[in-house]
Design an enzyme around this catalytic site. Structure first.
Site, PDB file in Angstrom:
ATOM      1  N   CYS A  63       0.856  -1.185   0.000  1.00 52.63           N
ATOM      2  CA  CYS A  63       0.000   0.000   0.000  1.00 52.63           C
ATOM      3  C   CYS A  63       0.896   1.240   0.000  1.00 52.63           C
ATOM      4  O   CYS A  63       1.868   1.312   0.757  1.00 52.63           O
ATOM      5  CB  CYS A  63      -0.903   0.003   1.226  1.00 52.63           C
ATOM      6  SG  CYS A  63      -1.982   1.446   1.306  1.00 52.63           S
ATOM      7  N   CYS A 100       0.421   4.999   6.880  1.00 51.76           N
ATOM      8  CA  CYS A 100      -0.188   4.808   8.196  1.00 51.76           C
ATOM      9  C   CYS A 100       0.820   4.117   9.110  1.00 51.76           C
ATOM     10  O   CYS A 100       1.261   2.993   8.814  1.00 51.76           O
ATOM     11  CB  CYS A 100      -1.459   3.979   8.073  1.00 51.76           C
ATOM     12  SG  CYS A 100      -2.641   4.624   6.857  1.00 51.76           S
ATOM     13  N   CYS A 146       0.500   0.309  10.277  1.00 48.99           N
ATOM     14  CA  CYS A 146       0.050  -0.709   9.330  1.00 48.99           C
ATOM     15  C   CYS A 146       1.182  -1.534   8.733  1.00 48.99           C
ATOM     16  O   CYS A 146       2.135  -0.996   8.150  1.00 48.99           O
ATOM     17  CB  CYS A 146      -0.760  -0.046   8.222  1.00 48.99           C
ATOM     18  SG  CYS A 146      -1.555  -1.248   7.119  1.00 48.99           S
ATOM     19  N   CYS A 167     -16.711  -9.256   5.031  1.00 44.09           N
ATOM     20  CA  CYS A 167     -15.995  -8.014   4.730  1.00 44.09           C
ATOM     21  C   CYS A 167     -14.743  -8.322   3.922  1.00 44.09           C
ATOM     22  O   CYS A 167     -13.996  -9.249   4.249  1.00 44.09           O
ATOM     23  CB  CYS A 167     -15.615  -7.307   6.020  1.00 44.09           C
ATOM     24  SG  CYS A 167     -17.028  -6.994   7.113  1.00 44.09           S
ATOM     25  N   CYS A 185     -19.553  -6.125   2.941  1.00 48.09           N
ATOM     26  CA  CYS A 185     -18.803  -4.941   3.368  1.00 48.09           C
ATOM     27  C   CYS A 185     -17.466  -4.942   2.640  1.00 48.09           C
ATOM     28  O   CYS A 185     -16.892  -6.015   2.400  1.00 48.09           O
ATOM     29  CB  CYS A 185     -18.589  -4.963   4.878  1.00 48.09           C
ATOM     30  SG  CYS A 185     -17.639  -3.553   5.512  1.00 48.09           S
ATOM     31  N   CYS A 229     -19.435   2.011   7.914  1.00 44.48           N
ATOM     32  CA  CYS A 229     -18.674   1.360   8.981  1.00 44.48           C
ATOM     33  C   CYS A 229     -17.447   2.233   9.200  1.00 44.48           C
ATOM     34  O   CYS A 229     -16.592   2.338   8.314  1.00 44.48           O
ATOM     35  CB  CYS A 229     -18.279  -0.054   8.566  1.00 44.48           C
ATOM     36  SG  CYS A 229     -17.210  -0.904   9.761  1.00 44.48           S
ATOM     37  N   ARG A 281     -18.159  -2.558  17.424  1.00 44.11           N
ATOM     38  CA  ARG A 281     -17.460  -3.807  17.081  1.00 44.11           C
ATOM     39  C   ARG A 281     -16.103  -3.924  17.755  1.00 44.11           C
ATOM     40  O   ARG A 281     -15.316  -2.969  17.789  1.00 44.11           O
ATOM     41  CB  ARG A 281     -17.255  -3.881  15.561  1.00 44.11           C
ATOM     42  CG  ARG A 281     -16.366  -5.071  15.138  1.00 44.11           C
ATOM     43  CD  ARG A 281     -16.215  -5.157  13.652  1.00 44.11           C
ATOM     44  NE  ARG A 281     -17.478  -5.482  13.038  1.00 44.11           N
ATOM     45  CZ  ARG A 281     -17.798  -5.148  11.781  1.00 44.11           C
ATOM     46  NH1 ARG A 281     -16.957  -4.467  11.053  1.00 44.11           N
ATOM     47  NH2 ARG A 281     -18.963  -5.505  11.291  1.00 44.11           N
TER      48      ARG A 281
END
Length: 329
Positions: free
Chosen positions: A53, A57, A60, A97, A128, A188, A260
């Site tokens: 990616c 972040c 991550c 998801c 999702c 979400c 969640r």
């Protein structure tokens, strides 16, 4: 209880700073006003494209900028995803998801994800996806294909956000949530605690979520899982009671949202998780791992449910089952 979108920082801070047992008690009262106290919505999460990616972040493992030892994988075949979805349905999940390590989906990716949504939806599972930032056209096409929820977390407070991510802005995230809402999908969106933030930042995250024009239908509250090779690998571990405080306040100020339990749950004791349910959590990810991090396995979850007298929310019947029922009647 009236659903409010005009919470102030001072009001949320006051809730957060209540004596712990008072806060959890109030959260459980609120929870019982809107949900079956002993029913948990169970989701399964699958990485459909892993690693490399371009975002930075700091928590991550999938960022191409960090040496997290994660083995990158190309997007997986649709039929493999469908098989995983069938297994999730059989194991008791009601929502499936799918996540891809993209900054945003390219147009060449859209036929792939749209086919996936249609196929999973036909099984009777809620659908999702989390694919990064969306434009309005992409959001609308996902909705037409049958996507129920789109996940796009705010991660932390607006003030702390630049210390965690620099490759997209906080407002970029809000723009994607607007596109999802405008397309008619459910949102979400939640965040991560334990990033090195303080309680003021946790309150700030909850303020942003609770003052959206509509509350997210699903609010994941993640506990950071430190990943070797990322900048937050050695961050000081947050006390679990702060995670539960965040859950409890989220339940009170967003009373109709599913709250969640997500990342970090595999390191929690049964009693920690039971207290989180008492504080108003009523959704979780099941399975051996999330996108890339370990998760409490299905077997452990079944044992926990049995111990606590909890039951999984049932999945809706599939299109084929509805057709058969209609023909029979």
């Amino acid at each position: 209880m009236t659903v409010r979108n005009d919470w102030t920082r001072d009001e949320i801070q006051a809730l957060y700073e209540q004596p712990f047992l008072d806060l959890v008690f109030k959260a459980q009262q609120t929870h019982r006003e809107h949900f079956d106290a002993n029913t948990i919505q169970v989701s399964t999460l699958l990485s459909i494209k892993t690693g490399k990616c371009p975002e930075d972040c700091k928590y991550c493992s999938q960022s191409a900028r960090y040496d997290s030892k994660l083995e990158a994988e190309k997007r997986i075949a649709v039929d493999k995803v469908i098989q995983e979805a069938k297994e999730a349905l059989e194991s008791g999940s009601s929502r499936f998801c799918m996540g891809a390590a993209w900054r945003n989906p390219h147009e060449r990716d859209m036929p792939y994800v749209l086919e996936m949504v249609r196929e999973v939806k036909a099984l009777g599972l809620e659908t999702c996806m989390t694919l990064g930032m969306l434009n309005q056209s992409q959001a609308e096409r996902l909705q037409v294909a049958g996507l129920d929820y789109y996940n796009h977390n705010l991660d932390t407070s607006r003030e702390y956000y630049p210390k965690v991510i620099s490759t997209r802005t906080f407002d970029d995230r809000l723009d994607t949530l607007d596109h999802v809402r405008n397309a008619g999908m459910k949102v979400c969106s939640g965040g991560i605690v334990g990033l090195g933030e303080n309680s003021h930042d946790r309150v700030g995250l909850l303020l942003e979520l609770s003052t959206l024009p509509m509350h997210p239908e699903s609010v994941p509250i993640n506990m950071l899982v430190p990943i070797e090779g990322t900048p937050l690998a050695d961050v000081e571990k947050l006390d679990v009671t702060e995670w539960i405080r965040t859950i409890a306040v989220a339940r009170i100020i967003m009373p109709k949202s599913y709250i969640r339990l997500s990342a970090g749950r595999e390191s929690m004791s049964d009693s920690d998780q039971a207290l989180a349910f008492m504080a108003g959590a009523n959704s979780l990810f099941s399975g051996e791992k999330l996108l890339t991090t370990p998760n409490a396995g299905e077997g452990r979850d079944k044992q926990l449910f049995n111990k606590l007298g909890l039951k999984a929310e049932k999945a809706k019947p599939s299109v084929a089952e509805l057709t058969i029922d209609a023909m029979a009647s």
